[in-house]
Motif scaffolding. Structure first.
Motif, mmCIF file in Angstrom:
data_model
loop_
_atom_site.group_PDB
_atom_site.id
_atom_site.type_symbol
_atom_site.label_atom_id
_atom_site.label_comp_id
_atom_site.label_asym_id
_atom_site.label_seq_id
_atom_site.Cartn_x
_atom_site.Cartn_y
_atom_site.Cartn_z
ATOM 1 N N SER A 1 -19.491 13.203 34.839
ATOM 2 C CA SER A 1 -20.217 14.473 34.906
ATOM 3 C C SER A 1 -21.119 14.573 36.140
ATOM 4 N N GLY B 1 -17.423 17.936 35.755
ATOM 5 C CA GLY B 1 -16.754 17.104 34.754
ATOM 6 C C GLY B 1 -15.255 16.976 34.913
ATOM 7 N N SER C 1 -13.964 12.893 32.687
ATOM 8 C CA SER C 1 -15.253 13.009 32.003
ATOM 9 C C SER C 1 -15.022 13.554 30.601
#
Length: 410
Positions: free
Chosen positions: A311, A349, A375
């Motif tokens: 992230s 992400g 992510s």
């Protein structure tokens, strides 16, 4: 049947036939708020008429969600019902379709401790990772659509009476999703063809980098070798077409995880987990977010960036002309499904597997080697405006206009 009833019927038909494109004998899971019960009933009927085997409905409620965030103990936000996550995985494994109907209040979690929101999102992200690998690789058909709620309509149209607010938001949704046309299914086929033409052009060009410039923005985005631009409807593993977001005005691909440098400023608020983040700037070095500034919701944004290692990087780069119908409506929806289709945007992400050549059949590890980010989160934020220019830079260094003053330059 009133005109509104007819529109609602058309909208339900669109969700089933174009959104998730339900097939004979297929199971469908609908996630929906209890405020949308009238619409959900129509969708369920249309789905069975289209040949669905079973239609399962998972209900949610804003008031119950808020009560939990106010009264549950802190440790509750470290739990996720694994029976639910396993059920989603099992449905996905067996080729079900997934329809999410959203209508949440943008200020739902205003004043809630950002740590609780961050923990809830992280816990859900970890629990649903296996299911998300199915949807984010387009192995299954999935779609997200919206219906108004009173609290959402009030946020969008604060100057109108409550009855007018909801009516006006329905109108805006019908317009954005082309339900107000004579034949919405055909209108979507035509719209898909337009988006696919842009995709084809960009996939032929295979730009090495994109350079974004606008007030508060100077960002260089490298694109990985073998990146694929996508737009409009996609196809699942069985080659069944579906449209993941309704509305959609974007064409998008994956940035090279470590190839983003410079800074970029938001142009619309981001509603994240019921909390508003506004007027923010992100600074990147070798792909990583190294600085976060926001006028509103800075703590929440920082916690989003801290969700996991992935992230701290971007997973999506999306192009949307400033002249898109949603942008031209001049309505700020406070809802990413709509606002991202009024504006160029990025996502913090996870990267979509299908944006890499052969990516649908690759493992997460193989995708990472190709330059795609991994992510448990994927959150879009809006950066486009009528003042944004984007240049495409080819492998030999040639600079070509892609966007000028917020619109396509080709």
């Amino acid at each position: 049947m009133s005109t509104f009833e007819q529109m609602l019927e058309k909208y339900a038909d669109l969700a089933v036939r174009v959104g998730v494109n339900v097939q004979q004998g297929q199971n469908l899971l609908i996630n929906a708020p209890i405020s949308a019960v009238e619409y959900v009933r129509k969708v369920v009927k249309k789905a069975y008429e289209a040949g669905a085997r079973n239609v399962y409905v998972e209900w949610n409620d804003d008031e119950i969600t808020r009560t939990r965030f106010d009264l549950a103990p802190d440790e509750a936000f470290l739990d996720y019902p694994m029976w639910k996550a396993k059920g989603m995985e099992e449905l996905a494994e067996n080729g079900a379709a997934f329809l999410s109907i959203i209508s949440s209040n943008p200020d739902l979690l205003k004043g809630v401790n950002p740590e609780r929101i961050a923990n809830a999102n992280k816990t859900a992200g970890q629990a649903l990772e296996k299911y998300r690998n199915y949807s984010q690789a387009d192995k299954v058909s999935w779609s997200v659509i919206a219906v108004p709620s009173e609290s959402w309509a009030e946020k969008v149209f604060p100057d109108l009476s409550s009855a007018e607010q909801v009516e006006k938001l329905w109108e805006a949704i019908f317009q954005a999703t082309r339900v107000d046309t004579e034949n919405p299914v055909q209108a979507w086929k035509d719209h898909n063809a337009t988006l696919h033409a842009k995709v084809e052009y960009l996939n032929k060009k295979k730009y090495k980098k994109l350079h974004y410039t606008a007030p508060g923005t100077d960002l260089m985005v490298e694109l990985p070798e073998g990146h694929v631009w996508i737009g409009g409807g996609g196809e699942n593993e069985q080659n069944i077409q579906f449209v993941a977001n309704m509305p959609t005005e974007e064409v998008f691909t994956v940035p090279a995880k470590e190839g983003v440098n410079g800074y970029i400023s938001s142009t619309k608020p981001l509603n994240y987990g019921g909390s508003l983040i506004d007027n923010f700037t992100l600074t990147f070095e070798n792909g990583r977010i190294v600085d976060v500034k926001a006028e509103a919701g800075e703590d929440t944004l920082k916690r989003l960036v801290e969700t996991d290692e992935g992230s701290h990087y971007l997973g999506e780069v999306a192009l949307v002309p400033h002249s898109s119908p949603i942008s031209q409506s001049k309505i700020l929806f406070y809802n990413t499904l709509f606002d991202e289709n009024a504006s160029n945007h990025f996502a913090i992400g996870n990267a979509y597997a299908f944006c890499i050549e052969g990516g649908k059949t690759m493992s997460r590890e193989e995708l990472v080697i190709k330059g795609a980010n991994s992510s448990i989160t994927h959150v879009d934020f809006m950066v486009g405006s009528g003042e944004m220019d984007i240049d495409g830079i080819t492998t030999d260094g040639t600079i070509e206009p892609v966007f000028r003053k917020g619109d396509w330059a080709f």
